[in-house]
Design a protein around this motif. Structure first.
Motif, PDB file in Angstrom:
ATOM      1  N   ARG A   1     -13.401  14.549   6.837  1.00  0.00           N
ATOM      2  CA  ARG A   1     -14.262  13.492   6.297  1.00  0.00           C
ATOM      3  C   ARG A   1     -13.673  12.900   5.022  1.00  0.00           C
ATOM      4  NH1 ARG A   1     -17.529  12.592   2.358  1.00  0.00           N
ATOM      5  NH2 ARG A   1     -17.307  14.697   1.498  1.00  0.00           N
ATOM      6  N   ILE A   2     -13.225  13.769   4.116  1.00  0.00           N
ATOM      7  CA  ILE A   2     -12.714  13.269   2.842  1.00  0.00           C
ATOM      8  C   ILE A   2     -11.421  12.485   3.050  1.00  0.00           C
ATOM      9  CG2 ILE A   2     -11.804  13.937   0.590  1.00  0.00           C
ATOM     10  CD1 ILE A   2     -13.724  16.309   0.627  1.00  0.00           C
TER      11      ILE A   2
ATOM     12  N   THR B   1     -10.468  10.746   5.645  1.00  0.00           N
ATOM     13  CA  THR B   1     -10.620   9.509   6.413  1.00  0.00           C
ATOM     14  C   THR B   1     -11.868   8.714   6.087  1.00  0.00           C
ATOM     15  OG1 THR B   1     -11.880  10.574   8.188  1.00  0.00           O
ATOM     16  CG2 THR B   1      -9.467  10.665   8.328  1.00  0.00           C
ATOM     17  N   ASN B   2     -12.781   9.305   5.308  1.00  0.00           N
ATOM     18  CA  ASN B   2     -14.094   8.693   5.085  1.00  0.00           C
ATOM     19  C   ASN B   2     -14.818   8.468   6.413  1.00  0.00           C
ATOM     20  OD1 ASN B   2     -16.076   7.796   3.242  1.00  0.00           O
ATOM     21  ND2 ASN B   2     -15.487   5.659   3.556  1.00  0.00           N
ATOM     22  N   ASN B   3     -14.496   9.330   7.397  1.00  0.00           N
ATOM     23  CA  ASN B   3     -15.036   9.207   8.765  1.00  0.00           C
ATOM     24  C   ASN B   3     -14.781   7.819   9.345  1.00  0.00           C
ATOM     25  OD1 ASN B   3     -15.901  11.823   9.059  1.00  0.00           O
ATOM     26  ND2 ASN B   3     -17.970  11.414   8.325  1.00  0.00           N
TER      27      ASN B   3
ATOM     28  N   LYS C   1      -9.321   5.428   5.312  1.00  0.00           N
ATOM     29  CA  LYS C   1      -9.261   5.601   3.858  1.00  0.00           C
ATOM     30  C   LYS C   1      -7.800   5.560   3.429  1.00  0.00           C
ATOM     31  CE  LYS C   1     -11.362   8.635   0.341  1.00  0.00           C
ATOM     32  NZ  LYS C   1     -12.217   9.832   0.191  1.00  0.00           N
TER      33      LYS C   1
ATOM     34  N   GLU D   1     -13.395  13.506  -3.295  1.00  0.00           N
ATOM     35  CA  GLU D   1     -13.553  12.172  -2.721  1.00  0.00           C
ATOM     36  C   GLU D   1     -12.421  11.226  -3.102  1.00  0.00           C
ATOM     37  OE1 GLU D   1     -15.741  11.398  -0.538  1.00  0.00           O
ATOM     38  OE2 GLU D   1     -16.987  13.195  -0.660  1.00  0.00           O
ATOM     39  N   ASN D   2     -11.833  11.410  -4.275  1.00  0.00           N
ATOM     40  CA  ASN D   2     -10.803  10.455  -4.690  1.00  0.00           C
ATOM     41  C   ASN D   2      -9.592  11.121  -5.341  1.00  0.00           C
ATOM     42  OD1 ASN D   2     -11.956  11.244  -7.054  1.00  0.00           O
ATOM     43  ND2 ASN D   2     -12.347   9.192  -7.849  1.00  0.00           N
TER      44      ASN D   2
ATOM     45  N   THR E   1      -7.418   7.664  -4.716  1.00  0.00           N
ATOM     46  CA  THR E   1      -7.833   6.497  -3.942  1.00  0.00           C
ATOM     47  C   THR E   1      -7.757   5.216  -4.766  1.00  0.00           C
ATOM     48  OG1 THR E   1     -10.144   6.981  -4.496  1.00  0.00           O
ATOM     49  CG2 THR E   1      -9.306   7.844  -2.414  1.00  0.00           C
TER      50      THR E   1
ATOM     51  N   ASN F   1     -19.880   3.034  -4.445  1.00  0.00           N
ATOM     52  CA  ASN F   1     -20.176   3.908  -3.310  1.00  0.00           C
ATOM     53  C   ASN F   1     -20.840   5.189  -3.808  1.00  0.00           C
ATOM     54  OD1 ASN F   1     -20.192   5.022  -0.722  1.00  0.00           O
ATOM     55  ND2 ASN F   1     -18.153   5.919  -0.988  1.00  0.00           N
TER      56      ASN F   1
ATOM     57  N   VAL G   1     -21.665   8.678  -3.706  1.00  0.00           N
ATOM     58  CA  VAL G   1     -21.066   9.785  -2.959  1.00  0.00           C
ATOM     59  C   VAL G   1     -21.806  11.108  -3.149  1.00  0.00           C
ATOM     60  CG1 VAL G   1     -18.792   8.720  -3.025  1.00  0.00           C
ATOM     61  CG2 VAL G   1     -19.429  10.327  -4.830  1.00  0.00           C
TER      62      VAL G   1
END
Length: 549
Positions: A134-135, A137-139, A142, A285-286, A308, A321, A323
């Motif tokens: 998930r992290i 690809t951000n599902n 990304k 996340e980033n 990111t 966003n 998160v």
């Protein structure tokens, strides 16, 4: 030694056909097409009790043909490996018990070949890491970049199982912020790394802007002379598949996520070191920290840090966003999936008087209440909540709506500490005080950065007068980027974000790494000062905390 079970049914599924030249071509000499292709496999860890293997998903694929020079193994996801000896150790990572059809091409002289297939039947893989997926690809999709502003974004150290003090970080060398922006490495920060989720497969593309930064040992691949690390024209177009699997390195579990990613077909990230497998040491996340062993030197490990945020972006990022958040809408104890209690007394390095317990923080009527109390025996209790190992992050906008306690001696704080504080003790780990206040100075808040050379009373600090901080809720905001840390305060959500009351230029390390949140109310101490003898209790209330990236 792991037990293996040879699956004889594989021979029954063998399909053979030959391709090659119709006539011998004198350009290549005699053309000899391979024949009698035999394919088999062994599931690692399989025995009578565990016929599907040990859960590692590992299979030993074997191929042999008369007159074959090399063998190509092609898997169901269209990735492949080439092995001259016809022996391939392959890990399949689809969770559960699955079967896989493998195509094998045995090559002979003059381009001749014979092809067969074999089915690996009922293989067990217990590995699954949906959070890393998930992290990454951000599902969806990304894009990641070099964290150019961060110390050690490119680094190197020993790959030695015995050297447990130095085998998980760039002990030998770490690049300084934007160190590689010029000279022979000037192409490095142009690279963009995009991960996409395609069904249950992770795909990867790399846009290097036309040139890749090569380790000198591999520069000849792109026409270099091997005298120095250098940017060289290199084609990185084309999609790779990313396979996640359990990490297999000398790094201790406490220094790693336990997951590694392997890029198919020679894929790599950024700096060419002849490696396609990267252990993920940290990921949020980033921000992502990876480790890879140099392809021609098993004693050397390289470290890359990605973010990111595009290091070449002309403007500061806008964090919109959401998160992570806690709205404190469920009565009872604080959400244990988001918060942990830190317990005990001893002054906490500041001569504080309170003992922290897990009884002084509760959620009711839509707010978190951290209550400092004077107990019957004259001692003081309070609570201290942290998000460490539940929400650690680098960069973003943090918004906290809170009402502060009152009374001389109270010392409420909404703040952050560097996540690596164990191995890099304060002030080396860094501290970001989003909001601090003391009861002896009503209606004054302060925001401070602590880091090496700026600790204690020498921190970079600012204060602001804000009316009614103990009677009304206010929204305290931190906007943290690679360039700066900005602090804001406003009365309610309908008000636009005002001009920051303080902007600190980001000094770099340690404010380019993960931090976590801390909410607490201290009593007395070096900043809280003398406690009012008449104090009985007072609470800090938090309506919500929200993190945007």
């Amino acid at each position: 030694m792991k037990n293996t079970l040879k699956n004889l049914t594989g021979f029954l599924m063998l399909l053979l056909f030959a391709t090659g030249c119709q006539d011998d071509d004198s350009t290549f000499g005699n053309v000899t097409t391979p024949s009698n292709l035999d394919l088999s496999y062994e599931i690692v860890g399989a025995n009578q009790a565990n016929p599907n293997g040990d859960g590692s998903g590992m299979v030993v694929l074997k191929a042999h043909a008369d007159n074959a020079m090399t063998y190509k193994f092609i898997y169901p996801d269209a990735t492949s490996d080439t092995k001259p000896a016809g022996l391939m150790n392959k890990r399949f990572t689809t969770n559960g018990v699955n079967s896989y059809v493998v195509t094998v091409v045995a090559y002979g002289t003059g381009g001749s070949a014979v092809t067969g297939t074999i089915t690996v039947v009922d293989l067990l893989s217990l590995f699954d890491d949906p959070e890393t997926t998930r992290i990454l690809t951000n599902n969806g999709t990304k894009t990641w970049y070099w964290s150019a502003a961060e110390q050690n974004h490119l680094g190197v150290g020993p790959n030695d199982a015995a050297d447990t003090e130095h085998n998980f970080w760039p002990y030998w060398y770490g690049a300084g912020p934007f160190e590689k922006a010029g000279g022979t490495s000037s192409c490095m920060y142009n690279a963009k790394f995009t991960f996409s989720l395609d069904g249950n497969q992770i795909r990867f593309t790399q846009d290097n802007g036309g040139a890749t930064f090569f380790n000198k040992a591999f520069a000849s691949i792109a026409g270099g002379n091997g005298s120095e690390d250098i940017c060289l024209a290199y084609n990185t177009t084309g999609q790779k598949t990313v396979l996640l699997s359990p990490a297999e390195s000398v790094v201790a579990p406490e220094h790693s996520t336990g997951t590694q990613m392997t890029f198919t077909d020679g894929g790599f990230m950024g700096y060419y070191i002849g490696a396609s497998t990267y252990e993920i040491l940290e990921i949020s996340e980033n921000r992502m920290v990876v480790r890879a062993v140099q392809g021609n030197d098993p004693a050397t490990a390289w470290y890359h840090i990605f973010t990111t945020q595009d290091p070449n972006a002309p403007t500061a990022p806008v964090f919109t966003n959401l998160v992570w958040a806690d709205e404190f809408n469920t009565d009872g104890a604080p959400d244990a999936t988001k918060w942990s209690f830190e317990l005990g007394g001893g002054g906490w390095g500041n001569q504080e008087q309170q003992v922290y317990t897990n009884q002084n923080a509760t959620v009711s009527d839509g707010t978190l209440k951290i209550t400092a109390k004077k107990e019957n025996d004259g001692t003081y209790t309070s609570s201290r909540l942290i998000t460490h190992n539940k929400k650690d992050f680098t960069y973003g906008m943090v918004e906290i709506k809170a009402k502060l306690p009152s009374g001389a001696g109270t010392w409420p704080a909404l703040w952050m500490l560097g996540s690596n504080y164990v191995e890099n003790p304060w002030p080396g780990c860094g501290e970001i005080d989003i909001m601090e206040s003391v009861g002896r100075a009503p209606d004054v808040i302060s925001s401070t950065l602590h880091y090496p050379g700026h600790s204690g009373g020498g921190g970079d600090s600012t204060s602001k007068n804000v009316a009614g901080i103990s009677t009304d809720f206010h929204i305290y905001t931190l906007v943290w980027t690679v360039d700066s840390l900005k602090f804001y305060v406003r009365d309610n959500e309908t008000d636009p974000l005002p001009a920051p009351y303080k902007i600190f230029t980001n000094p770099g390390t340690p404010f380019t790494s993960n931090f976590f949140l801390i909410f607490n109310v201290a009593m007395g101490g070096t900043l809280g000062g003398a406690i009012d003898p008449g104090f009985t209790q007072s609470a800090m209330e938090v309506d919500y905390v929200r993190l945007y990236q």
